[in-house]
Enzyme design. Structure first.
Site, PDB file in Angstrom:
ATOM      1  N   ARG A 266      23.088  -9.594  18.685  1.00 40.92           N
ATOM      2  CA  ARG A 266      22.278 -10.434  19.530  1.00 40.92           C
ATOM      3  C   ARG A 266      21.394 -11.294  18.651  1.00 40.92           C
ATOM      4  O   ARG A 266      21.132 -10.986  17.509  1.00 40.92           O
ATOM      5  CB  ARG A 266      21.417  -9.600  20.485  1.00 40.92           C
ATOM      6  CG  ARG A 266      21.031  -8.219  20.075  1.00 40.92           C
ATOM      7  CD  ARG A 266      20.052  -8.143  18.921  1.00 40.92           C
ATOM      8  NE  ARG A 266      18.864  -8.888  19.225  1.00 40.92           N
ATOM      9  CZ  ARG A 266      18.205  -9.582  18.333  1.00 40.92           C
ATOM     10  NH1 ARG A 266      18.621  -9.652  17.092  1.00 40.92           N
ATOM     11  NH2 ARG A 266      17.115 -10.221  18.664  1.00 40.92           N
TER      12      ARG A 266
ATOM     13  N   THR B  75       9.492  -5.265  19.691  1.00 37.36           N
ATOM     14  CA  THR B  75       9.805  -6.206  18.626  1.00 37.36           C
ATOM     15  C   THR B  75      10.699  -7.333  19.122  1.00 37.36           C
ATOM     16  O   THR B  75      10.539  -8.495  18.728  1.00 37.36           O
ATOM     17  CB  THR B  75      10.482  -5.476  17.454  1.00 37.36           C
ATOM     18  OG1 THR B  75       9.657  -4.382  17.035  1.00 37.36           O
ATOM     19  CG2 THR B  75      10.701  -6.406  16.271  1.00 37.36           C
ATOM     20  N   GLU B  76      11.643  -7.004  19.990  1.00 36.29           N
ATOM     21  CA  GLU B  76      12.592  -7.999  20.476  1.00 36.29           C
ATOM     22  C   GLU B  76      11.944  -9.019  21.401  1.00 36.29           C
ATOM     23  O   GLU B  76      12.155 -10.225  21.260  1.00 36.29           O
ATOM     24  CB  GLU B  76      13.748  -7.308  21.220  1.00 36.29           C
ATOM     25  CG  GLU B  76      14.703  -6.554  20.327  1.00 36.29           C
ATOM     26  CD  GLU B  76      15.580  -7.484  19.508  1.00 36.29           C
ATOM     27  OE1 GLU B  76      15.664  -8.684  19.822  1.00 36.29           O
ATOM     28  OE2 GLU B  76      16.184  -7.003  18.533  1.00 36.29           O
ATOM     29  N   SER B  77      11.193  -8.548  22.380  1.00 38.76           N
ATOM     30  CA  SER B  77      10.740  -9.447  23.446  1.00 38.76           C
ATOM     31  C   SER B  77       9.269  -9.328  23.794  1.00 38.76           C
ATOM     32  O   SER B  77       8.789 -10.083  24.643  1.00 38.76           O
ATOM     33  CB  SER B  77      11.550  -9.169  24.723  1.00 38.76           C
ATOM     34  OG  SER B  77      11.244  -7.865  25.220  1.00 38.76           O
TER      35      SER B  77
END
Length: 252
Positions: A7, A113-115
């Protein structure tokens, strides 16, 4: 991003900084129950709760930290404790972790961390939702369009996104024989990139930074020794050292 199958999410530092950047407030108390779930409150609800952080009475907080020198870092723990976005999906994180045999704290660290727990986050390259899944990856792990709803729209549903992302992360952990750092590197850069690097973390600055940030945040979320499960027992995972906590603070 370089991956073929992984991703391409939001900038990890940006999402994490946004999530952890809000000011802390009041006291944070917590305990870990018999299921391994950590509970937070702004006061000692009962005798199981111990003080993790105090914004008002620093002498009390310092005394608690002296009694338990490996305590949790105030910034990360407090931000999770007060975040409405996290609270709205915390039960889904526990569900996904249980379903796929994952550490819930690791899953929390990945999502933060991602979003930054923004369920509608979309990256410039099309990664969607809480776990910033690319549509092709989501398809691999069971997400399909529904009547009147595109795949991308389905990925903005928190439960759909977290379950698919957790399934992918669990698959990566199995693929890389339980090596969390390699699994995280593959989540960021794609499993092909890790394989081509000789089953090592690829020499991409973004991926190395991502692995470091998620690992440090994960360690910071592990309960301190004082948060033992009800009925005794001890935690099998180490709390972060003072050096690790300082590194985390510097990274953010």
């Amino acid at each position: 991003m370089r991956q073929a199958f992984g991703r391409c999410g939001l900038a990890a530092a940006g999402a994490l900084a946004l999530f952890l950047g809000a000011p802390a407030w009041a006291d944070v108390w917590g305990f870990r129950d018999s299921r391994g779930v950590t509970h937070f409150a702004d006061h000692a609800v009962d005798g199981r709760y111990v003080l993790l952080y105090s914004d008002g009475d620093r002498s009390s907080a310092n005394a608690t930290r002296r009694a338990s020198p490996a305590g949790s870092p105030p910034r990360a723990q407090t931000r999770f404790a007060i975040s409405h976005a996290y609270k709205a999906v915390s039960h889904l994180i526990r569900e996904a972790a249980s379903t796929h045999g994952l550490d819930a704290e690791l899953l929390k660290a990945v999502i933060a961390t991602e979003s930054g727990f923004n369920a509608r986050a979309v990256s410039p390259k099309g990664a969607v939702g809480l776990m910033q899944l690319m549509p092709d990856t989501a398809r691999r792990f069971g997400v399909t369009p529904r009547k009147g709803q595109t795949l991308q729209e389905r990925l903005t549903d928190p439960r759909t996104n977290i379950l698919a992302g957790a399934s992918y992360l669990a698959w990566l952990l199995k693929t890389f024989e339980g090596d969390t750092e390699l699994a995280l590197a593959a989540y960021n850069a794609g499993e092909g990139a890790v394989q081509r690097a000789g089953r090592r973390i690829p020499n991409y600055r973004e991926t190395r930074d991502y692995v470091r940030k998620v690992t440090q945040l994960h360690q910071s979320l592990l309960p301190p020794p004082g948060l033992n499960p009800v009925g005794g027992g001890s935690l099998h995972r180490p709390s972060p050292s003072n050096t690790e906590l300082q590194t985390l603070a510097a990274a953010l």
